[in-house]
Write a protein that holds these residues in place. Sequence first.
Motif: not given
Length: 288
Positions: A41-57
Amino acid sequence: MNTSEALRALAEISSGQWGMATTSQARSIQVSRVQIARLAESGHLERLAHGVYRDAGSPPHEFDDIRAAWLSLDPDRMADDRIRDGVDGIVMSGNTAAALHGIGDLLPTPYVFTSAARRQSQRPDIRFKRRLLVADQITLVAGIPTTGIERTIADLVQDKEDLSLVGDLVGDALRSRTVQLDYLAALLGPLASRNGFTKDDGLALMRKLLELGHVDVATQIQRVLSNPAWRSATSPADAAERSGTLAKPIEALRTARSDDDIRSVQALVKDVNSLQSLATQSQEPNAD
């Protein structure tokens, strides 16, 4: 654990996984689902799929969605450990493998995976094929275990993909890399009769794919002759002599379809790739 601590902990995981981490992996280092949601929500992570996130940086990649799909299938384990599974692991295949290899015009979705064990996913965009692979049929593409070119082509034929689309894929592959045509013919053998050819005649089926992909010996010879590596990798005299030798049979081979043709195409493709490697090496600065 505060935000900074959570991000540092996640970075230790994501640094070896294309900037990605799963919620299961995060939980193993005491980063909760609630914290993951807040970081997204704060923009540090990006959700790519259910249960998988990417570092926004981390820099985005064209295959992020495919990588995320693969990670989601065994979310507790790290990518490096899963890669070592080899033939016992989950391998990208079919149309998705073709997209990873950069050949043909097939869409990567639905994402197709092969495994030795029976598997299933609740995601509608993921499909599993149960097949036994051998080690030399698996390669890494964009860091993901993927069926090699020959196995990918054979799998698409086995899955009843339109042969004209598979032919285009074969043509793309031959024009851009080395394809083991004898091995491909062997893989196509068991599929020959269902495609209208004599039983086990994989060579005939492969010839059809080459025809559909607009590949013939003359095309491959012209590719060799037009490649600047001929002159950059050899002396002018040698390059001219070898070019002349290749140029002589062009007209005679335009309509040939013999077994020798197939071997000639393979040999010529290997020549081109060798010359490209030599040309690249000759352009690199000499190391002291």
